[in-house]
Motif scaffolding. Structure first.
Motif, PDB file in Angstrom:
ATOM      1  N   GLN A   1      -9.781  -5.481  43.483  1.00 39.75           N
ATOM      2  CA  GLN A   1      -8.998  -6.677  43.789  1.00 39.75           C
ATOM      3  C   GLN A   1      -8.642  -7.386  42.486  1.00 39.75           C
ATOM      4  OE1 GLN A   1     -11.246  -9.011  46.577  1.00 39.75           O
ATOM      5  NE2 GLN A   1     -11.276  -7.418  48.122  1.00 39.75           N
TER       6      GLN A   1
ATOM      7  N   THR B   1     -13.347  -7.406  40.793  1.00 37.24           N
ATOM      8  CA  THR B   1     -12.703  -8.610  41.318  1.00 37.24           C
ATOM      9  C   THR B   1     -12.187  -9.444  40.156  1.00 37.24           C
ATOM     10  OG1 THR B   1     -14.313  -8.593  43.128  1.00 37.24           O
ATOM     11  CG2 THR B   1     -12.970 -10.570  42.873  1.00 37.24           C
TER      12      THR B   1
ATOM     13  N   THR C   1     -17.377   4.312  47.269  1.00 35.39           N
ATOM     14  CA  THR C   1     -16.239   3.556  47.777  1.00 35.39           C
ATOM     15  C   THR C   1     -15.858   2.518  46.728  1.00 35.39           C
ATOM     16  OG1 THR C   1     -17.711   2.004  48.924  1.00 35.39           O
ATOM     17  CG2 THR C   1     -16.861   3.876  50.188  1.00 35.39           C
TER      18      THR C   1
ATOM     19  N   ARG D   1     -17.146  -2.583  43.038  1.00 33.88           N
ATOM     20  CA  ARG D   1     -16.228  -3.692  43.316  1.00 33.88           C
ATOM     21  C   ARG D   1     -15.749  -4.288  41.989  1.00 33.88           C
ATOM     22  NH1 ARG D   1     -20.352  -5.082  46.878  1.00 33.88           N
ATOM     23  NH2 ARG D   1     -20.934  -6.867  45.566  1.00 33.88           N
TER      24      ARG D   1
ATOM     25  N   THR E   1     -21.272   1.661  45.930  1.00 31.30           N
ATOM     26  CA  THR E   1     -20.110   0.806  46.135  1.00 31.30           C
ATOM     27  C   THR E   1     -19.744   0.160  44.815  1.00 31.30           C
ATOM     28  OG1 THR E   1     -20.794   0.332  48.406  1.00 31.30           O
ATOM     29  CG2 THR E   1     -19.186  -1.145  47.409  1.00 31.30           C
TER      30      THR E   1
ATOM     31  N   SER F   1     -13.594  -1.014  45.784  1.00 28.37           N
ATOM     32  CA  SER F   1     -12.853  -2.210  46.172  1.00 28.37           C
ATOM     33  C   SER F   1     -12.285  -2.818  44.895  1.00 28.37           C
ATOM     34  CB  SER F   1     -13.767  -3.203  46.907  1.00 28.37           C
ATOM     35  OG  SER F   1     -13.081  -4.418  47.155  1.00 28.37           O
TER      36      SER F   1
END
Length: 388
Positions: free
Chosen positions: A274, A311, A270, A309, A307, A272
């Protein structure tokens, strides 16, 4: 009428209101039947008690309470003839509320009325009771049909939501594939321009320069050849700039990460994301680190889920990759530590650390403590001065 246009307005079924109307009709029809017996205080009491019984049967929420009210009304009808005119109220409740014990017992008080000599009253009350049974059966069927339609509506609504979610997923997947196809086409065009047009311009520059040397610097044609060479140099620089722009535009870090994370074999990932568009050097480093981290998690840690991520902060970009594999198994022969060095880490960790530090960033690999299994790859990349 259109297939998707609403149909004609239909009055929604309202169970309590419809039952109140049915009871009102039965009470109104019961008054002429009651007048077949001698009129007196018992008749007024019978009417009032029938109204109270109808209200109690509707307001009660439990079957034993309804049965007690209906039995009390039928018991009074067996003793006092005028009350027999309202035995239909109990018959209606028995069928409308599915009171099995009273569905066929309600005519018994009318037998007592007939035995007392009120044959006409008993016959009229029996006919009214049969009508009440039919009305109660209809009310019951309407309630059951309403519940069935409500369940069907809920099922259709749930299915519609599922289909809408699938449609959104398909649309997002289609947009991702289209974007990937566009980026691949841009990269192909950049390669074609670089391999064909760029080489032809470079060869032309060399030919013009060779011709200038062959004719000598003092020859009149030398100045013209120098002008042609300058034009070719300018064209070559323009082509190079265009190729670099196309190649840079072909790298969409978010799209590339989505493709990498969602399609990596053996690991359900997954993402993420941002952040705005990452600068090209940082984007390439992020892709390389994520690819290496997922490969290590799948091959050495036997991870099933990961996961990723990304950012963006005011001064730097942060990358975190977590997996649920065996802790400390990021690479073969590597030592789990918070600071990766060439002496203690394997080739995979060393390569990821070098990519991050080459851009002035930091890198660390940390096994996750219990109860969370797996490991975490953490990297930061400072923003370029103009972006910061």
């Amino acid at each position: 009428m259109s297939r998707f246009s609403p149909g004609p307005a239909v009055r929604p079924y309202n169970g309590p209101m419809d039952r109140a109307i049915d009871n009102t009709v039965l009470l109104a029809l019961g008054i002429p039947v009651m007048l077949l017996a001698p009129v007196g205080p018992a008749s007024v009491a019978a009417l009032l008690s029938a109204v109270c019984a109808a209200c109690a049967l509707e307001l009660a929420r439990r079957a034993p309470v309804r049965i007690a009210v209906a039995v009390a009304l039928l018991a009074a009808a067996a003793v006092v003839p005028p009350w027999g005119a309202f035995a239909a109220i109990a018959a209606y409740a028995a069928w409308a509320f599915h009171l099995r014990g009273l569905r066929w017992a309600w005519p018994l008080p009318l037998a007592c009325t007939a035995a007392a000599g009120h044959f006409t009253l008993a016959a009229a009350a029996l006919a009214l009771g049969l009508l009440a049974c039919l009305m109660g059966w209809r009310a019951r069927r309407n309630a059951e049909e309403r519940e069935r339609l409500r369940s069907l509506r809920d099922a259709v609504q749930e299915e519609r939501l599922v289909l809408a979610e699938r449609a959104r997923d398909l649309a997002e997947r289609q947009d991702l594939e289209v974007n990937c196809a566009v980026l691949d086409e841009r990269a192909r065009i950049a390669r074609e321009i670089h391999d064909n047009v760029g080489h032809l311009l470079t060869r032309s520059v060399l030919q013009v320069q060779a011709a200038g040397v062959a004719h000598g610097a003092a020859a009149p044609v030398a100045r013209d050849l120098d002008a042609v060479a300058a034009t070719l140099h300018e064209a070559l620089n323009t082509v190079r700039a265009s190729v670099h722009d196309l190649h840079d535009a072909a790298l969409d870090t978010r799209t590339a990460l989505e493709t990498l994370v969602t399609e990596f074999p053996g690991v359900a990932g997954t993402l993420s994301f941002q952040a705005d568009a990452l600068p090209r050097p940082i984007g390439l480093a992020v892709l390389a680190i994520v690819r290496e981290a997922l490969s290590n998690a799948a091959s050495h840690g036997q991870a099933r889920h990961a996961t990723v991520r990304v950012t963006e902060f005011p001064r730097f970009y942060q990358l975190v990759v977590e997996d649920d594999g065996r802790a400390g198994s990021a690479s073969a022969g590597s030592a789990a530590s918070t600071d990766v060095g060439a002496a203690s880490a394997g080739l995979g960790l060393t390569s990821m650390a070098e990519r991050a530090r080459a851009l002035g960033g930091t890198f660390s690999f940390t096994p996750l403590a219990a109860p969370h299994a797996g490991s975490r790859v953490f990297a930061t990349f400072p923003k370029p001065q103009e972006d910061a």
